[in-house]
Design an enzyme around this catalytic site. Structure first.
Site, PDB file in Angstrom:
ATOM      1  N   HIS A  74     -36.712  -5.042   7.300  1.00  0.00           N
ATOM      2  CA  HIS A  74     -38.104  -5.294   6.962  1.00  0.00           C
ATOM      3  C   HIS A  74     -39.086  -4.493   7.816  1.00  0.00           C
ATOM      4  CE1 HIS A  74     -37.648  -9.139   4.377  1.00  0.00           C
ATOM      5  NE2 HIS A  74     -36.741  -8.229   4.113  1.00  0.00           N
ATOM      6  N   SER A 128     -37.559  -2.008   2.232  1.00  0.00           N
ATOM      7  CA  SER A 128     -36.373  -1.616   1.471  1.00  0.00           C
ATOM      8  C   SER A 128     -36.466  -0.163   1.022  1.00  0.00           C
ATOM      9  CB  SER A 128     -36.244  -2.501   0.230  1.00  0.00           C
ATOM     10  OG  SER A 128     -36.114  -3.848   0.611  1.00  0.00           O
ATOM     11  N   LYS A 135     -35.138 -11.092 -10.464  1.00  0.00           N
ATOM     12  CA  LYS A 135     -34.083 -10.105 -10.733  1.00  0.00           C
ATOM     13  C   LYS A 135     -32.790 -10.500 -10.011  1.00  0.00           C
ATOM     14  CE  LYS A 135     -33.325  -5.188 -11.135  1.00  0.00           C
ATOM     15  NZ  LYS A 135     -34.012  -3.966 -11.552  1.00  0.00           N
ATOM     16  N   ASP A 136     -32.936 -10.929  -8.750  1.00  0.00           N
ATOM     17  CA  ASP A 136     -31.749 -11.347  -7.995  1.00  0.00           C
ATOM     18  C   ASP A 136     -31.151 -12.615  -8.589  1.00  0.00           C
ATOM     19  OD1 ASP A 136     -31.782  -9.254  -6.208  1.00  0.00           O
ATOM     20  OD2 ASP A 136     -33.048 -10.308  -4.758  1.00  0.00           O
ATOM     21  N   GLU A 181      -4.439  -8.859   2.416  1.00  0.00           N
ATOM     22  CA  GLU A 181      -5.287  -9.105   1.274  1.00  0.00           C
ATOM     23  C   GLU A 181      -5.822  -7.780   0.750  1.00  0.00           C
ATOM     24  OE1 GLU A 181      -4.837 -11.993  -0.022  1.00  0.00           O
ATOM     25  OE2 GLU A 181      -6.675 -13.077   0.377  1.00  0.00           O
TER      26      GLU A 181
END
Lengths: 421, 188
Positions: free
Chosen positions: A219, A223, A247-248, A291
């Protein structure tokens, strides 16, 4: 910390005013992930994965705390306690599958988040700290994921613990004492299981702390965006809330659909059947694999088969760790002033080659240690290092980037014009 | 005022410009640092093997039931131990190797007890990353050198359990042991 045109927090409710004067926590949230954080208006769906990673961590912490209420970290009963969760605890099967599948989905979104950063040059100035903190989170995730996989105390848990702690024994002179110290014994046993449980419970909260630093560092400059050019004025940004929360939120819905599909219809697809066999120190599974999210690095580890000055084992361990540590100097290896891969024709090609290379490494890491996989991993591992140490520095000097748009708004309008034409 | 100026004047009371206050600062910081370092010792040492883990018993192995060509797995210090009765052909195989060409040069004599060349006693822990190699059990893959084969990363050991191929840096470890009689061996 933010752009001068950011919305200002102005509580209208008397209680919120009272609160703001005493503990301005709502103000902090408003400025961090609310209407007070201006975000470039042109973010595409690849910018969803940070929030999705945060959501995945949330799922892991909630399901993990619940599982810890029913799990017993003791070598004699750990395996049975996991079966107890699966069979006896109310909804236990769902919670455990949610945690195991959640780990895989956490890594899926984090890998997409990392490759987003690689493609769009999000690691470049002034966002180096964001990148470095992200790598710290990734390392913590790998440690947490590994220790979590040990807890069910199945065959893969046990042998995974032995192989991974065995990596430390490659260190000259102090290696074996370090391995013994890590395990609290000469082989994985109760002591190791207990401490892994303790750390597995701790590290997610450390990750949450580093995420706060990651967002804080993000911040400061704000972004990045798909064009990679800086925000020039208020016309280039939108408030995070409601535009990007919406949107998220949509992205989160898609993520949850895919996650629950795997969780309910193929919960064991990403795991290994051998982990349903209780740990047996006398019998190594025919094919030990970690994994899937460690496979590319596991392939690099196994790529070294002959001694060259140092023992092959030490080379493998050094290469595996450098493959990750290398990413810490990436902001200084790629010297191109252009951030986004969209405007870097040569870089773009090599980026996709790197993606293919990592997928090949992953495939080899999940395959048995035999030909042709060993040779393919050797070539792919060599290419991985060449990409970062040779190709990237050269490309960033030689390449002629495409002309950049003058502003984010211009790029958006241009694209929009094309679409309607 | 005079007193105040006294304490503030640099170099007062010392020959080399170090003030009383500098000494107090250094002492005040270094004392807790030394204390914190001392506290770290038990905090780190608690992770080392505890007394019950260290209370290691030595074990005795009865060899009478192991036929030529056969091998057994047993447990020594919570880790697998391989005891193998080599055949004459396996001994010959091990002896005909030029030791200088090996990664970890040792002869079969050096790895077995004097006069008991047929008894190969080693840890069943691959020196690469600690897997249990195959080859001690009936019908298991013994690798291309006829000894042991580690399935994890493909290390092959020969009939003297010496590393011949793959990533492992050392031969399988030979623990300390002594023959109590022709058929009983004490390990540890």
């Amino acid at each position: 910390m933010s752009f001068p045109w950011a919305n200002q927090y102005a509580p209208k409710n008397p209680f919120m005013k009272w609160m703001d004067e005493r503990l301005p926590l709502p103000r902090l949230v408003y400025n961090a992930v609310g209407a007070g954080y201006p975000v470039p208006r042109n973010l595409n769906y690849f910018w969803n994965f940070g929030v999705l990673a945060g959501a995945a961590l949330g799922i892991q912490i909630i399901t993990g705390i619940i599982l810890a209420m029913h799990y017993a970290a003791n070598g004699a009963i750990a395996f049975d306690s996991v079966e107890h969760i699966m069979r006896d605890v109310n909804s236990g099967w769902m919670l455990r599958y949610a945690h195991a599948t959640g780990a895989s989905f956490f890594f899926i979104v984090v890998y997409l988040h990392i490759f987003r950063g690689l493609y769009y040059g999000s690691y470049k100035a002034p966002r180096e700290m964001v990148w470095l903190l992200g790598l710290v989170i990734y390392l913590l995730m790998m440690a947490t994921g590994f220790m979590g996989y040990v807890l069910p105390w199945g065959q893969m848990s046990f042998w995974g613990a032995k192989v991974i702690t065995g990596l430390f024994s490659a260190i000259p002179v102090v290696g074996t004492p370090i391995q013994t110290w890590l395990l609290g014994g000469f082989a994985p046993d109760n002591a190791a299981l207990n401490r892994f449980f303790s750390l597995h419970y701790l590290l997610p909260f450390v990750i949450a702390g580093v995420i706060i630093l990651h967002i804080w560092a993000l911040h400061i400059p704000g972004s990045s965006n798909p064009t990679g050019i800086e925000v020039k004025g208020p016309q280039d940004t939108l408030p995070f809330h409601p535009y990007y929360t919406a949107k998220d939120g949509f992205g989160l819905g898609v993520f949850l659909i895919l996650y629950t599909l795997v969780l309910f219809y193929a919960p064991n697809a990403l795991g290994h059947p051998d982990n349903y066999i209780p740990a047996n120190p006398l019998s190594t599974p025919a094919h030990i694999v970690p994994e899937w999210y460690y496979w590319p690095f596991y392939a690099i580890l196994r790529a070294f088969t002959s001694d060259f000055i140092l023992p092959a084992k030490l080379w493998g361990v050094l290469a595996m760790f450098s493959a990750i540590l290398l990413l810490f100097i990436l902001p200084w290896l790629d010297k191109s002033p252009v951030r986004s891969g969209n405007y870097r024709p040569a870089f773009k090609k090599f980026f996709w080659l790197l993606v293919a290379d990592v997928l090949v490494l992953g495939y080899c890491g999940g395959s048995p240690a035999e030909e042709p996989y060993v040779m393919i991993s050797q070539l792919a591992a060599a290419y991985y290092f060449a990409h970062f140490l040779i190709i990237l520095p050269i490309v960033s000097r030689m390449e002629r980037p495409l002309p950049l748009p003058n502003s984010i708004t211009e790029a958006v309008l241009e694209k929009h014009g094309e679409a309607t034409a | 005022m005079a007193t105040l100026e006294h304490t503030e004047s640099p170099g007062h009371g010392t020959e080399d410009g170090v003030r009383r206050r500098d000494f107090i600062n250094i002492a005040a910081v270094s004392f807790p640092v030394a204390g914190a370092a001392a506290i770290l010792v038990p905090l780190i040492n608690q992770m080392n093997p505890s007394a019950d883990v260290l209370a290691l018993a030595s074990i005795e192995v009865d060899l009478s039931a192991i036929k030529e060509g056969q091998a057994i797995k047993t447990i020594f210090r919570k880790q697998p131990l391989f005891v193998r009765h080599l055949t004459a052909a396996e001994i010959a195989d091990a002896d005909k190797v030029d030791v200088t060409t090996l990664r970890d040069p040792q002869t079969l004599e050096q790895r077995t007890s004097a006069g008991k060349k047929q008894w190969l006693i080693t840890m069943g822990v691959c020196t690469h990353l600690g897997c249990v190699p195959l080859g001690a059990g009936e019908g298991e893959n013994r690798g291309e050198f006829g000894g042991y084969f580690c399935p994890c990363h493909g290390s092959s050991y020969d009939t003297a359990a010496r590393i011949r191929k793959g990533p492992a840096p050392k031969n399988l470890e030979v623990p300390k042991y002594a023959f109590k009689s022709d058929t009983v061996v004490a390990v540890g």
